[in-house]
Design a protein around this motif. Sequence first.
Motif, mmCIF file in Angstrom:
data_model
loop_
_atom_site.group_PDB
_atom_site.id
_atom_site.type_symbol
_atom_site.label_atom_id
_atom_site.label_comp_id
_atom_site.label_asym_id
_atom_site.label_seq_id
_atom_site.Cartn_x
_atom_site.Cartn_y
_atom_site.Cartn_z
ATOM 1 N N LYS A 290 0.835 -1.201 0.000
ATOM 2 C CA LYS A 290 0.000 0.000 0.000
ATOM 3 C C LYS A 290 0.870 1.252 0.000
ATOM 4 C CE LYS A 290 -3.595 2.441 2.569
ATOM 5 N NZ LYS A 290 -4.516 2.451 3.718
ATOM 6 N N VAL A 291 1.948 1.244 0.786
ATOM 7 C CA VAL A 291 2.873 2.378 0.823
ATOM 8 C C VAL A 291 3.500 2.596 -0.549
ATOM 9 C CG1 VAL A 291 5.088 3.178 1.749
ATOM 10 C CG2 VAL A 291 3.370 2.203 3.285
ATOM 11 N N LYS A 292 3.887 1.504 -1.211
ATOM 12 C CA LYS A 292 4.482 1.612 -2.547
ATOM 13 C C LYS A 292 3.471 2.141 -3.564
ATOM 14 C CE LYS A 292 7.926 -2.078 -1.955
ATOM 15 N NZ LYS A 292 8.358 -3.428 -2.404
ATOM 16 N N ALA A 293 2.219 1.679 -3.466
ATOM 17 C CA ALA A 293 1.184 2.134 -4.389
ATOM 18 C C ALA A 293 0.894 3.618 -4.186
ATOM 19 C CB ALA A 293 -0.087 1.309 -4.178
ATOM 20 N N GLN A 294 0.891 4.066 -2.937
ATOM 21 C CA GLN A 294 0.644 5.481 -2.652
ATOM 22 C C GLN A 294 1.774 6.347 -3.192
ATOM 23 O OE1 GLN A 294 -0.470 6.373 1.410
ATOM 24 N NE2 GLN A 294 0.343 8.442 1.282
ATOM 25 N N PHE B 58 -5.537 -0.444 -0.906
ATOM 26 C CA PHE B 58 -4.564 -0.781 -1.950
ATOM 27 C C PHE B 58 -5.240 -0.843 -3.316
ATOM 28 C CE2 PHE B 58 -2.726 -4.173 -4.615
ATOM 29 C CZ PHE B 58 -1.483 -3.595 -4.881
ATOM 30 N N ASP B 59 -6.417 -1.474 -3.394
ATOM 31 C CA ASP B 59 -7.127 -1.592 -4.675
ATOM 32 C C ASP B 59 -7.529 -0.220 -5.214
ATOM 33 O OD1 ASP B 59 -6.914 -4.329 -4.859
ATOM 34 O OD2 ASP B 59 -8.821 -4.725 -3.858
ATOM 35 N N GLU B 60 -7.941 0.678 -4.323
ATOM 36 C CA GLU B 60 -8.301 2.031 -4.769
ATOM 37 C C GLU B 60 -7.093 2.761 -5.331
ATOM 38 O OE1 GLU B 60 -12.051 2.847 -1.693
ATOM 39 O OE2 GLU B 60 -10.000 3.420 -1.131
ATOM 40 N N LEU B 61 -5.944 2.605 -4.670
ATOM 41 C CA LEU B 61 -4.713 3.224 -5.168
ATOM 42 C C LEU B 61 -4.299 2.629 -6.507
ATOM 43 C CD1 LEU B 61 -2.765 3.338 -1.800
ATOM 44 C CD2 LEU B 61 -3.395 5.348 -3.148
ATOM 45 N N LYS B 62 -4.364 1.315 -6.618
ATOM 46 C CA LYS B 62 -3.966 0.627 -7.853
ATOM 47 C C LYS B 62 -4.868 1.029 -9.018
ATOM 48 C CE LYS B 62 -5.084 -3.671 -8.387
ATOM 49 N NZ LYS B 62 -5.167 -5.142 -8.260
ATOM 50 N N ASN B 63 -6.178 0.992 -8.788
ATOM 51 C CA ASN B 63 -7.116 1.347 -9.854
ATOM 52 C C ASN B 63 -7.045 2.831 -10.202
ATOM 53 O OD1 ASN B 63 -8.044 -1.302 -9.996
ATOM 54 N ND2 ASN B 63 -9.650 -0.955 -8.483
#
Length: 307
Positions: free
Chosen positions: A248-252, A286-291
């Motif tokens: 999640k940190v990486k995605a952000q 995480f999914d919200e960040l990825k999408n």
Amino acid sequence: MKIKKAERSKIKVPIMLMGASGAGKTLSALLIAKGIVESMFPDMVEAQQWEKVGMIETEHNRSSLYVNTEHDGATIGQFLQIELEPPFTADRYEEAFKLFKDNHVEVIIVDSLSSVWSGEGGILDKVNQFGGSIGDWKKVSPDQKKVLHMLTDSDVHVIATVRSKQGVEVTRSDTGKVQVEKVGLKPDQKDGLEYEFAITFQIYQNHIAQAMKDNSSIFDTAIQLDRNVGHKIYAWAEQGVDINVQRKVKAQAAFLKLVSDRPDLAEAAEELKNQIGKKDLSEWTFDELKNGYKHLMAWPKKEKQEA
């Protein structure tokens, strides 16, 4: 490709319980699940803890017979349940699994995994419908992969029960005579699937279990499966860094860098925040960040205006 130091991560544990009818697979699964949830949410009241346990039921609703009965010093509460009926396809299992995850279940019990293998509409049934030849197994490969991906999900703990049956082998003696030999209990499931789990228990008719595979190296003697087993499994699973937090940190960071590198995306990023209803990126899943990242990547670049 790069070399890095191995790092122990927190995990969600896939567990298999094998046993013949009457061995106590369902009750053992419920007690282990309760132990895991007790460790995860020690301040929750019991009724709320049981709502973190989801049961995918294919055994004629037998698991509900345990509700309000006492075992291992605890009362089995009202866990969440999805009763599947034939056809027992991989897609229907996956749909039930996703529904539990969407409702914030932390431990998913699959009772029984044998149905998606040898039950009506299961993988063996599908192979036979195609013709039953060796080549037809390629056609059900997507179903097998779907089931495996579900069982080794990184977001929830999974406890799958599998029926065991007496295994036999047909051999020939030194004189050439055909003979049938018993080779012990074999799971009613794809050969070798038990090795995909972190921990696999064989439960015998006296309700005592033996670990057939144990990545935790905790269960080296025969035991009765109870809530304490769940406590031990959770404690082992929590050792190390939280891989979900890391991703999640990486995605952000990737999301913020993209917006920083492309100022023309600032307005689109704000629109995304309004749609999701969370202005602070740290609150995004995480999914919200990825999408969201994928959405912005697809956004057309604006050419610079010439003065």
